[in-house]
Design a protein around this motif. Structure first.
Motif, PDB file in Angstrom:
ATOM      1  N   TYR A  71       0.871  -1.172   0.000  1.00  0.00           N
ATOM      2  CA  TYR A  71       0.000   0.000   0.000  1.00  0.00           C
ATOM      3  C   TYR A  71       0.906   1.219   0.000  1.00  0.00           C
ATOM      4  O   TYR A  71       2.006   1.191   0.562  1.00  0.00           O
ATOM      5  N   ALA A  72       0.477   2.310  -0.629  1.00  0.00           N
ATOM      6  CA  ALA A  72       1.321   3.505  -0.711  1.00  0.00           C
ATOM      7  C   ALA A  72       0.461   4.735  -0.907  1.00  0.00           C
ATOM      8  O   ALA A  72      -0.745   4.649  -1.194  1.00  0.00           O
ATOM      9  N   ALA A  73       1.086   5.885  -0.742  1.00  0.00           N
ATOM     10  CA  ALA A  73       0.456   7.156  -1.062  1.00  0.00           C
ATOM     11  C   ALA A  73       1.349   7.910  -2.029  1.00  0.00           C
ATOM     12  O   ALA A  73       2.565   7.691  -2.080  1.00  0.00           O
ATOM     13  N   TRP A  74       0.742   8.795  -2.787  1.00  0.00           N
ATOM     14  CA  TRP A  74       1.479   9.706  -3.655  1.00  0.00           C
ATOM     15  C   TRP A  74       1.218  11.105  -3.126  1.00  0.00           C
ATOM     16  O   TRP A  74       0.050  11.500  -2.955  1.00  0.00           O
ATOM     17  N   LEU A  75       2.295  11.845  -2.855  1.00  0.00           N
ATOM     18  CA  LEU A  75       2.183  13.125  -2.160  1.00  0.00           C
ATOM     19  C   LEU A  75       2.617  14.293  -3.033  1.00  0.00           C
ATOM     20  O   LEU A  75       3.379  14.133  -3.988  1.00  0.00           O
ATOM     21  N   THR A  76       2.154  15.459  -2.647  1.00  0.00           N
ATOM     22  CA  THR A  76       2.682  16.698  -3.203  1.00  0.00           C
ATOM     23  C   THR A  76       3.992  17.016  -2.483  1.00  0.00           C
ATOM     24  O   THR A  76       4.310  16.424  -1.442  1.00  0.00           O
ATOM     25  N   PRO A  77       4.778  17.966  -2.990  1.00  0.00           N
ATOM     26  CA  PRO A  77       5.987  18.370  -2.256  1.00  0.00           C
ATOM     27  C   PRO A  77       5.686  18.886  -0.852  1.00  0.00           C
ATOM     28  O   PRO A  77       6.557  18.873   0.026  1.00  0.00           O
ATOM     29  N   GLN A  78       4.438  19.297  -0.610  1.00  0.00           N
ATOM     30  CA  GLN A  78       4.040  19.773   0.714  1.00  0.00           C
ATOM     31  C   GLN A  78       3.568  18.635   1.622  1.00  0.00           C
ATOM     32  O   GLN A  78       3.119  18.881   2.745  1.00  0.00           O
ATOM     33  N   GLY A  79       3.679  17.404   1.150  1.00  0.00           N
ATOM     34  CA  GLY A  79       3.341  16.245   1.968  1.00  0.00           C
ATOM     35  C   GLY A  79       1.871  15.899   2.016  1.00  0.00           C
ATOM     36  O   GLY A  79       1.462  15.046   2.811  1.00  0.00           O
TER      37      GLY A  79
END
Length: 321
Positions: free
Chosen positions: A54-62
């Motif tokens: 499982y994973a998340a994809w983030l913006t540079p702001q987290g």
């Protein structure tokens, strides 16, 4: 209302149904693992054929762009993402694709059939009882070529079966013939709230940091190399000792079901809001919601707006036993 039979099947036998609509993207090419490793929060570089995470994809702001189930099939990685994010996620992957040997394509003709419950492994056939989380394989089910992966979502064994859209009914039929019932949306939602399983687009949004949603133990690797948004995550974990301004908690509500967005109070102070709520036949009214960090310990009491009144609610984490 929940159906007694299919709700019982989720806990005692098995039932068919998805907790939320999802879509799929294929990422192929010899550089696929390293390519995704630099974008996603979990360790994709170490995945071998038949494993996943499982994973998340983030913006540079987290903050979250989406969550993903990542499955390494041996010749490609299958990304299972929220249905409404498929096109945007595929386009974003292409934006990050430069010279790597990577091919990206939405799998528009693929369908996912989910089955949950203690008897789910047996209904799929022999050998599934010992499967690990995100273990996956290409097999046949009822004579139909499919990919099966284990992904627990409701506090019971869960599996997703990916098949061609034209054979989706055959897959569901094979599971029904093995004894699985079809779960209503209400029964799935009740079981989801019991397990405190958050859904992107409902309980997690593009304003959410993964640490707020409590998904870090299964979605974030603390030993991998750099990824987008990592600096924010590490700063909170190491300098802030994991303390965030708010956290997603499960609430036991004394009364009727609050609406999405209902506010939570401590006295006159607004301290949070509800993201999901449902009536559980076993546990009564449950909700997921974000509360200020001063109110997230088990047993903490708040008042939740339910119509014209405020109902008492207590933080009530699901049992881990």
């Amino acid at each position: 209302m929940t159906s007694q039979d299919d709700y019982a099947a989720l806990h005692e036998s098995a039932a068919i149904g998805a907790v939320a609509p999802r879509g799929q993207i294929a990422v192929a090419g010899r550089d696929r693992a390293a390519f995704l490793h630099g974008l996603l929060t979990n360790d994709t570089a170490s995945l071998t054929a038949g494993r996943g995470c499982y994973a998340a994809w983030l913006t540079p702001q987290g903050r979250m762009l989406c969550d993903l189930h990542v499955l390494e099939a041996g010749d490609m990685m299958l990304l299972d993402v929220p249905a409404g994010e498929v096109d945007a996620a595929a386009a974003r992957l292409e934006q990050f694709h430069f010279t790597e040997d990577v091919q990206i394509a939405p799998l528009t003709s693929l369908r996912a059939v989910w089955i949950h419950g203690p008897a789910a492994p047996r209904m799929l056939g022999a050998g599934y009882d010992g499967w690990l989380q995100y273990q996956n394989a290409r097999v046949e089910l009822g004579g139909v070529p499919v990919v099966i992966a284990r992904i627990d979502q409701l506090g019971v064994p869960g599996f997703v079966i990916y098949a061609d859209a034209q054979q989706e009914d055959e897959v569901s039929g094979a599971l029904s013939a093995a004894g699985a019932l079809h779960a209503t949306t209400e029964s799935l939602e009740a079981a989801r709230l019991e397990a405190a399983y958050p859904i992107f687009g409902i309980d997690m949004t593009t304003d959410t940091i993964p640490l707020e949603a409590g998904i870090e133990d299964r979605a974030i690797s603390l030993t991998k190399g750099c990824y987008v948004g990592q600096e924010v995550i590490i700063r909170v974990l190491h300098r802030g000792h994991g303390r965030v301004a708010r956290r997603l908690v499960r609430l036991q509500v004394e009364g009727d079901t609050p609406l999405h967005g209902a506010k939570a109070f401590s006295g006159d102070r607004e301290v949070g809001f509800v993201t999901s709520a449902a009536k559980s036949p076993r546990l009564g009214t449950l909700a997921l919601g974000y509360l200020h960090r001063d109110f997230v310990e088990a047993g903490a009491a708040v008042d939740v707006q339910v119509g014209d009144i405020r109902a008492r609610a207590h933080v009530n984490p699901p049992s881990t036993s």
